[in-house]
Motif scaffolding. Structure first.
Motif, short mmCIF file in Angstrom:
data_model
loop_
_atom_site.label_atom_id
_atom_site.label_comp_id
_atom_site.label_asym_id
_atom_site.label_seq_id
_atom_site.Cartn_x
_atom_site.Cartn_y
_atom_site.Cartn_z
N SER A 9 0.83 -1.21 0.00
CA SER A 9 0.00 0.00 0.00
C SER A 9 0.87 1.26 0.00
N LYS A 54 2.44 1.64 -3.48
CA LYS A 54 1.41 2.10 -4.43
C LYS A 54 1.10 3.57 -4.23
N GLY A 55 0.95 3.97 -2.97
CA GLY A 55 0.65 5.37 -2.67
C GLY A 55 1.77 6.30 -3.15
N TRP A 56 3.00 5.87 -2.88
CA TRP A 56 4.15 6.67 -3.32
C TRP A 56 4.19 6.77 -4.84
N GLU A 60 1.71 6.35 -7.05
CA GLU A 60 0.61 7.13 -7.60
C GLU A 60 0.82 8.63 -7.38
N SER A 61 1.44 9.01 -6.26
CA SER A 61 1.68 10.43 -6.01
C SER A 61 2.74 10.99 -6.95
N GLU A 62 3.59 10.12 -7.48
CA GLU A 62 4.68 10.57 -8.35
C GLU A 62 4.31 10.52 -9.84
#
Length: 106
Positions: free
Chosen positions: A96, A99-101, A103-105
């Protein structure tokens, strides 16, 4: 779509010349944390395959790229956009968080 293998020889064509962002996982067989995040990266390759290509580079077999991009510890994940390193994450983390990192990039 499993994560693809990239080598020093294919790095330019697979990563630098890619038409979409590429996440390169710098890893080694003997690295426990690297093996820990492997399945997460395989799943993310399926989930985010439209937006980003995920590739794995074995640092023992391919010493040039890790040296060029300053990889000192593994696992190190470097996101390349338009042929340039855009973001770096060092160390194992839960799927998670990866994925979060990512998607933020993107």
């Amino acid at each position: 779509m499993p994560a693809k293998k990239v080598t020093d020889a294919s790095f330019h064509s697979d990563v630098i010349s890619a038409d979409k962002p590429v996440l390169v996982d710098f890893w080694a067989e003997w690295c426990g944390p690297c093996r820990q995040i492997g399945p997460s990266l395989e799943e993310l390759s399926d989930e985010l395959g439209e937006k980003v290509t995920i590739m794995k580079l074995n640092i023992d077999e391919n010493p040039d790229a890790p040296t060029k991009y300053g990889v000192r510890g593994i696992p190190t994940m470097i996101l390349f956009k338009n042929g340039q390193p855009a973001a770096t994450a060092v160390g194992a983390r839960p799927k998670s968080a990866i994925k979060g990192w990512l998607e933020s990039e993107l």
